[in-house]
Scaffold this active site. Structure first.
Site, PDB file in Angstrom:
ATOM      1  N   SER A 131     -41.377  22.124 -93.455  1.00 13.08           N
ATOM      2  CA  SER A 131     -41.058  21.324 -92.925  1.00 13.08           C
ATOM      3  C   SER A 131     -41.184  21.210 -91.405  1.00 13.08           C
ATOM      4  O   SER A 131     -40.821  21.940 -90.654  1.00 13.08           O
ATOM      5  CB  SER A 131     -39.291  20.979 -93.113  1.00 13.08           C
ATOM      6  N   ARG A 180     -28.834  13.227 -96.299  1.00 13.10           N
ATOM      7  CA  ARG A 180     -30.122  13.958 -96.189  1.00 13.10           C
ATOM      8  C   ARG A 180     -29.818  15.471 -95.824  1.00 13.10           C
ATOM      9  O   ARG A 180     -28.870  15.655 -94.592  1.00 13.10           O
ATOM     10  CB  ARG A 180     -30.863  13.568 -95.385  1.00 13.10           C
ATOM     11  N   ARG A 214     -37.511   9.186-103.400  1.00 10.17           N
ATOM     12  CA  ARG A 214     -38.542   8.686-103.800  1.00 10.17           C
ATOM     13  C   ARG A 214     -39.301   8.783-105.154  1.00 10.17           C
ATOM     14  O   ARG A 214     -40.314   8.120-105.454  1.00 10.17           O
ATOM     15  CB  ARG A 214     -39.599   8.968-102.541  1.00 10.17           C
ATOM     16  N   GLN A 252     -40.149  19.184 -89.193  1.00  7.64           N
ATOM     17  CA  GLN A 252     -38.937  18.786 -88.448  1.00  7.64           C
ATOM     18  C   GLN A 252     -38.146  20.076 -88.356  1.00  7.64           C
ATOM     19  O   GLN A 252     -37.415  20.349 -86.968  1.00  7.64           O
ATOM     20  CB  GLN A 252     -38.132  17.874 -89.158  1.00  7.64           C
ATOM     21  N   ASP A 258     -45.530  12.276 -96.885  1.00  6.48           N
ATOM     22  CA  ASP A 258     -45.026  10.873 -96.631  1.00  6.48           C
ATOM     23  C   ASP A 258     -46.012   9.891 -97.479  1.00  6.48           C
ATOM     24  O   ASP A 258     -45.602   8.621 -97.558  1.00  6.48           O
ATOM     25  CB  ASP A 258     -45.239  10.353 -95.160  1.00  6.48           C
ATOM     26  N   ARG A 296     -41.794  12.627 -80.628  1.00  8.35           N
ATOM     27  CA  ARG A 296     -41.973  13.727 -79.746  1.00  8.35           C
ATOM     28  C   ARG A 296     -42.450  13.522 -78.293  1.00  8.35           C
ATOM     29  O   ARG A 296     -41.738  14.089 -77.272  1.00  8.35           O
ATOM     30  CB  ARG A 296     -43.267  14.532 -80.375  1.00  8.35           C
ATOM     31  N   SER A 314     -44.412  10.079 -85.717  1.00  2.92           N
ATOM     32  CA  SER A 314     -44.072  11.570 -85.360  1.00  2.92           C
ATOM     33  C   SER A 314     -44.390  11.812 -84.109  1.00  2.92           C
ATOM     34  O   SER A 314     -43.765  12.380 -83.247  1.00  2.92           O
ATOM     35  CB  SER A 314     -45.145  12.431 -86.224  1.00  2.92           C
TER      36      SER A 314
HETATM   37  C1  S3P Z   1     -41.929  14.571 -89.930  1.00  2.66           C
HETATM   38  C2  S3P Z   1     -41.944  15.588 -90.810  1.00  2.66           C
HETATM   39  C3  S3P Z   1     -41.836  15.275 -92.166  1.00  2.66           C
HETATM   40  C4  S3P Z   1     -41.814  13.559 -92.618  1.00  2.66           C
HETATM   41  C5  S3P Z   1     -41.387  12.803 -91.544  1.00  2.66           C
HETATM   42  C6  S3P Z   1     -41.840  13.140 -90.338  1.00  2.66           C
HETATM   43  C7  S3P Z   1     -41.934  14.945 -88.485  1.00  2.66           C
HETATM   44  O1  S3P Z   1     -40.454  15.652 -92.708  1.00  2.66           O
HETATM   45  O2  S3P Z   1     -41.710  13.606 -94.136  1.00  2.66           O
HETATM   46  O3  S3P Z   1     -41.566  11.600 -91.759  1.00  2.66           O
HETATM   47  O4  S3P Z   1     -42.301  13.974 -87.639  1.00  2.66           O
HETATM   48  O5  S3P Z   1     -41.827  16.050 -88.158  1.00  2.66           O
HETATM   49  P1  S3P Z   1     -40.170  16.952 -92.837  1.00  2.66           P
HETATM   50  O6  S3P Z   1     -40.081  17.982 -91.954  1.00  2.66           O
HETATM   51  O7  S3P Z   1     -38.695  16.837 -93.518  1.00  2.66           O
HETATM   52  O8  S3P Z   1     -40.963  17.447 -94.133  1.00  2.66           O
END
Ligand code: S3P
Length: 466
Positions: free
Chosen positions: A192, A146, A384, A194, A353, A46, A42
């Site tokens: 989320s 997705r 999963r 993301q 995760d 970024r 992550s």
């Molecule tokens: C992540 C957020 C999570 C995680 C992914 C990495 C990130 O996803 O499952 O492996 O780096 O922001 P979600 O935001 O869909 O929960």
């Protein structure tokens, strides 16, 4: 699978062997060793994306070299930044990114292929929403399945013109960005990081203050890393909601980032050590951001003998480290006696995760564990919930799935089996760890998918067996 280079063939008589993309893991008499994990996925994504937004040179060290992060590096270069990658020690890599800055990014000439990486696609969509050009993002079959509606809706309401398959919900997705965008107050539909990050990154090019409210606090790397680059980001807790806000038009400064080890990768070894009868493992330099360590806490709650020793980067002020930098430390684990645990939707969001490998831990705990509200796991790199239930059932565990809830009856020995990782890195590593305690050889198909986040996973597995 296309996204990952095939692993070289191994000698079948060794502790591990693979043919095509199947790895055989034999039960291990003991686990010992000290490992350094890949740079956090992550944070690595970024660091590369924010380097593209900052005018000047950013030096990033300890970056994870998984396929997903390499994908992001390629995307940053397709937008006009100069990206140099240099292999460093321990399978990590350093990057030097020279960028014209957010306003200098240029229209990509081709489709932006995000491969298997949801983080690349969703965060980049947030950036591109505020750029006045046309871009198309797509990815592999998993990524094209997705959900994207969760980012398309807020980015459209900020003024970006977005089209995507199935009524704006699936990639490929085309974005005609605009600057400035309209600032919004967005409440996420599902917890989320993301989605939060996509909206905040778009908010950097909006004409006011953009906020994101979440019922469950998700990983806060984007907030910390923006602050470290001179951007003011507000965070306030109001009742059960966390509201994060950013004012548009702020400058993002180039920054040199040291990426800590990936705590999600560490969890495979923590569970391996806890469930194995003769184990002592040490993991150095692991990121300990409190929004990422829920799974470690859950495993400790289950009775795992895990010791956490925080360290600070030399010269770092602890107060600054707590809010802005990324805390790190050493984790160690020994063979443990585990008890069952009950997890609800808040735990699932916090340990999103790591739930697959925690399910493996639950098979070895005394008592019956329950995991409620795991629906988000169905829209990860694979379904999963289905994948973990199928794999652990094949290994002899007793698991029931009822909608998005799982019940795992612990305490049973695992038997040798063939498991299918469904091209999903976290399932591949979970089943490989299970193989260490099964009563015979465990075959993991699609094992090379581990390289999405942890290319050296099977090398490290051999290391702890030695
Ligand atoms: C992540 C957020 C999570 C995680 C992914 C990495 C990130 O996803 O499952 O492996 O780096 O922001 P979600 O935001 O869909 O929960």
């Amino acid at each position: 699978m296309n996204a990952v280079a095939p692993r070289p063939a191994r000698v079948p008589s060794g502790p591990l062997s693979d043919a095509a993309d199947v790895v055989e893991v034999r039960p291990a008499p003991r686990l010992r060793g000290t490992l350094r994990l890949p740079g956090d996925k992550s944070i690595s994504h970024r660091a590369l994306l924010l380097a593209a937004l900052a005018a000047g040179t950013s030096r990033l060290s300890g970056v994870g070299d998984g396929q997903d992060v390499r994908t992001t590096a390629g995307l940053v270069s397709a937008l006009g930044a100069t990206v140099n990658r240099r292999a460093a020690a321990d399978g990590r890599v350093d990057y030097r990114v020279v960028s014209p800055g957010i306003d200098g990014l240029t229209e990509p000439e081709d489709i932006l292929d995000c491969g298997n990486s949801g983080t690349s696609l969703r965060l980049l969509a947030g950036i591109l929403a505020g750029r006045p050009f046309h871009a198309v993002l797509s990815g592999d079959a998993s990524l094209r399945g997705r959900p994207l509606g969760r980012i398309v809706r807020p980015l459209r309401s900020m003024g970006a013109a977005i089209a995507a398959r199935r009524g704006g919900t699936l990639a490929p997705i085309s974005i005609d960005g605009r600057s400035p965008l309209t600032a919004i107050d967005h409440a996420t539909e599902v917890p989320s990081a993301q989605v939060k990050s996509a909206v905040l990154l778009a908010g950097l090019r909006a004409d006011g203050v953009t906020s994101v409210s979440e019922g469950v606090a998700t990983r806060d790397h984007t907030e910390r890393m923006l602050r470290a680059r001179g951007v003011a980001v507000g965070t306030e807790a109001i009742d059960d909601t966390v509201r994060v806000s950013v004012a548009g038009g702020q400058q993002i400064l180039a920054f040199d980032e040291v990426v800590p080890g990936d705590v999600s990768a560490a969890m495979f070894w923590l569970v391996a050590g806890a469930i194995h009868p003769d184990a002592e493992l040490v993991l150095e330099g692991v990121g300990l951001n409190p929004t990422r360590t829920a799974a470690v806490d859950i495993l400790r709650r289950m009775g795992a003998d895990v010791v956490v020793e925080p360290t600070l980067h030399p010269g770092t002020d602890p107060a600054v480290d707590a809010v802005m930098g990324e805390p790190a430390g050493r984790l160690s684990v020994r063979s443990s006696t585990l008890r069952a645990v009950d997890l609800g939707p808040v735990d699932v969001a916090a340990a999103i995760d790591e739930i697959p490998v925690l399910c493996l831990a639950a098979t070895q705990a005394s008592g019956t564990s329950t995991i409620r509200g795991a629906g988000e796991l169905r829209v990860k790199e694979s379904d999963r919930v289905a994948g973990i239930a199928a794999g652990l059932t094949a290994l002899g565990a007793r698991i029931e799935v009822d909608g998005d809830d799982l019940t795992i009856h612990g305490g049973g020995a695992l038997r040798a089996a063939r498991t299918d990782a469904l091209l999903d890195h976290r399932l591949a590593m979970t089943f490989a760890v299970a193989g260490l305690i099964a009563d015979g050889p465990t075959f993991v198909t699609a094992a090379s998918s581990a390289a999405i986040s942890y290319p050296a996973f099977f090398d490290d597995l051999e290391r702890v067996l030695a």
